[in-house]
Design a protein around this motif. Structure first.
Motif, mmCIF file in Angstrom:
data_model
loop_
_atom_site.group_PDB
_atom_site.id
_atom_site.type_symbol
_atom_site.label_atom_id
_atom_site.label_comp_id
_atom_site.label_asym_id
_atom_site.label_seq_id
_atom_site.Cartn_x
_atom_site.Cartn_y
_atom_site.Cartn_z
ATOM 1 N N ARG A 87 3.970 8.929 -7.756
ATOM 2 C CA ARG A 87 4.773 7.780 -7.328
ATOM 3 C C ARG A 87 5.046 7.849 -5.832
ATOM 4 O O ARG A 87 5.125 6.827 -5.152
ATOM 5 N N ALA A 88 5.209 9.049 -5.322
ATOM 6 C CA ALA A 88 5.449 9.207 -3.884
ATOM 7 C C ALA A 88 4.257 8.685 -3.087
ATOM 8 O O ALA A 88 4.429 8.051 -2.033
ATOM 9 N N ASP A 89 3.037 8.948 -3.567
ATOM 10 C CA ASP A 89 1.835 8.442 -2.903
ATOM 11 C C ASP A 89 1.838 6.915 -2.882
ATOM 12 O O ASP A 89 1.528 6.286 -1.861
ATOM 13 N N ILE A 90 2.164 6.335 -4.024
ATOM 14 C CA ILE A 90 2.151 4.878 -4.160
ATOM 15 C C ILE A 90 3.222 4.261 -3.269
ATOM 16 O O ILE A 90 2.970 3.279 -2.556
ATOM 17 N N ALA A 91 4.433 4.835 -3.302
ATOM 18 C CA ALA A 91 5.514 4.310 -2.473
ATOM 19 C C ALA A 91 5.166 4.407 -0.991
ATOM 20 O O ALA A 91 5.407 3.476 -0.225
ATOM 21 N N ALA A 92 4.588 5.546 -0.584
ATOM 22 C CA ALA A 92 4.233 5.739 0.818
ATOM 23 C C ALA A 92 3.202 4.710 1.265
ATOM 24 O O ALA A 92 3.286 4.174 2.381
ATOM 25 N N ALA A 93 2.230 4.415 0.401
ATOM 26 C CA ALA A 93 1.220 3.413 0.738
ATOM 27 C C ALA A 93 1.854 2.040 0.899
ATOM 28 O O ALA A 93 1.547 1.300 1.850
ATOM 29 N N ALA A 94 2.742 1.673 -0.020
ATOM 30 C CA ALA A 94 3.403 0.370 0.050
ATOM 31 C C ALA A 94 4.281 0.265 1.291
ATOM 32 O O ALA A 94 4.320 -0.778 1.951
ATOM 33 N N VAL A 95 4.984 1.340 1.627
ATOM 34 C CA VAL A 95 5.838 1.346 2.820
ATOM 35 C C VAL A 95 4.994 1.197 4.076
ATOM 36 O O VAL A 95 5.361 0.460 5.001
ATOM 37 N N ARG A 150 -2.644 -5.357 -5.624
ATOM 38 C CA ARG A 150 -4.044 -5.271 -5.183
ATOM 39 C C ARG A 150 -4.157 -4.572 -3.828
ATOM 40 O O ARG A 150 -5.020 -3.732 -3.614
ATOM 41 N N ARG A 151 -3.245 -4.942 -2.899
ATOM 42 C CA ARG A 151 -3.297 -4.374 -1.548
ATOM 43 C C ARG A 151 -2.967 -2.889 -1.566
ATOM 44 O O ARG A 151 -3.595 -2.094 -0.854
ATOM 45 N N VAL A 152 -1.964 -2.499 -2.365
ATOM 46 C CA VAL A 152 -1.601 -1.082 -2.457
ATOM 47 C C VAL A 152 -2.730 -0.284 -3.096
ATOM 48 O O VAL A 152 -3.059 0.825 -2.662
ATOM 49 N N ALA A 153 -3.351 -0.864 -4.121
ATOM 50 C CA ALA A 153 -4.482 -0.196 -4.773
ATOM 51 C C ALA A 153 -5.611 0.036 -3.774
ATOM 52 O O ALA A 153 -6.225 1.114 -3.739
ATOM 53 N N LYS A 184 5.622 -5.343 -10.222
ATOM 54 C CA LYS A 184 5.822 -5.370 -8.774
ATOM 55 C C LYS A 184 7.263 -5.022 -8.425
ATOM 56 O O LYS A 184 7.533 -4.390 -7.396
ATOM 57 N N GLU A 185 8.210 -5.422 -9.280
ATOM 58 C CA GLU A 185 9.612 -5.072 -9.042
ATOM 59 C C GLU A 185 9.798 -3.556 -9.019
ATOM 60 O O GLU A 185 10.613 -3.027 -8.259
ATOM 61 N N ASP A 186 9.028 -2.850 -9.865
ATOM 62 C CA ASP A 186 9.085 -1.387 -9.848
ATOM 63 C C ASP A 186 8.535 -0.839 -8.538
ATOM 64 O O ASP A 186 9.032 0.163 -8.010
ATOM 65 N N LEU A 187 7.508 -1.495 -8.019
ATOM 66 C CA LEU A 187 6.940 -1.072 -6.737
ATOM 67 C C LEU A 187 7.982 -1.210 -5.634
ATOM 68 O O LEU A 187 8.140 -0.308 -4.799
ATOM 69 N N TYR A 188 8.717 -2.324 -5.644
ATOM 70 C CA TYR A 188 9.776 -2.506 -4.662
ATOM 71 C C TYR A 188 10.837 -1.408 -4.795
ATOM 72 O O TYR A 188 11.348 -0.895 -3.796
#
Length: 237
Positions: free
Chosen positions: A28-36, A50-53, A70-74
């Motif tokens: 999850r840290a990887d995913i959050a870091a990418a989104a940030v 799609r963009r985070v992937a 997506k709300e979880d991603l936020y």
């Protein structure tokens, strides 16, 4: 027959990845870091599953194995930047410590300009948010007031900081979009205001403007607003 609605769940109660198979390729840290990274560089609108992937180099559907909505991603994003809060040993002066918290929060929002848009009580109980709340309560230990009052103080302070920063961003954005210089804009509006005041219809506004407090210092205004909020809780019961 319609399928049964999914049971509500918090992202933090889910395993890092659902289902069987090989060890997850991402945390999850990887995913959050990418989104940030995407939000910091391109704005919150650019953040999508799609963009985070693509940023991670995986398929969009694969990402849903880790983050179902997506709300979880936020929520992951807010938690990630909440981890950047400075946590220190409280000084014993709760007003000074909470001022420091507020200034740090403002700096964090200026570093991650999308953050004010995602500030919500819904995201207030993620792991890093809980650590932040615990820190605030430690800072407020000398304040002899019920915990409910202390939570009100924290919420009000965060609300003031979020609103202040959002207004800073809105003003900056408007200035960038002007077809003329900010000085021309201010002169135009001052001329209009002067004309309205000259009608005599606004005597109190005329008196207020006649005081001429001089140039406005945004940093000093921010500090005064925070202090007034904190003053309201002095001796709270």
């Amino acid at each position: 027959m319609a399928g049964r609605a999914a049971e509500p769940e918090v992202i933090w109660t889910r395993p890092e990845r659902t289902g069987r198979g090989p060890r997850p390729a991402y945390t999850r840290a990887d995913i959050a870091a990418a989104a940030v990274r995407i939000a910091d560089a391109e704005g919150l609108e650019a953040v999508s599953m799609r963009r985070v992937a693509a940023e991670l180099g995986c398929g969009t559907m694969s990402l849903y194995n880790y983050v179902p909505r997506k709300e979880d991603l936020y929520e992951l994003m807010v938690d990630a930047v909440s981890g950047e809060h400075e946590l220190w040993e409280p000084s014993g002066d709760w007003r000074a410590d909470m001022l420091r918290v507020a200034h740090r929060t403002r700096a964090l929002m200026h570093h991650h300009t999308w953050l004010p848009r995602l500030m919500s009580p819904v995201h207030g109980f993620s792991p890093n948010a809980l650590r932040y709340l615990e820190h605030c309560l430690a800072c407020l230990e000398p304040l002899k007031a019920p915990y409910g009052t202390k939570f009100e103080l924290i919420a009000m302070l965060n609300g003031v900081v979020t609103t202040y920063v959002a207004n800073e961003f809105a003003t900056a954005e408007r200035t960038r979009s002007l077809p003329w210089s900010p000085e021309q804009e201010n002169a135009m509006r001052a001329a209009y205001l002067g004309g309205r005041i000259a009608t005599g219809d606004y005597p109190r506004l005329a008196a207020a403007l006649a005081e001429d407090p001089g140039p406005v210092d945004p940093e000093a205004v921010f500090e005064r607003v925070l202090l007034r909020v904190l003053d309201g809780f002095q001796g709270a019961v």
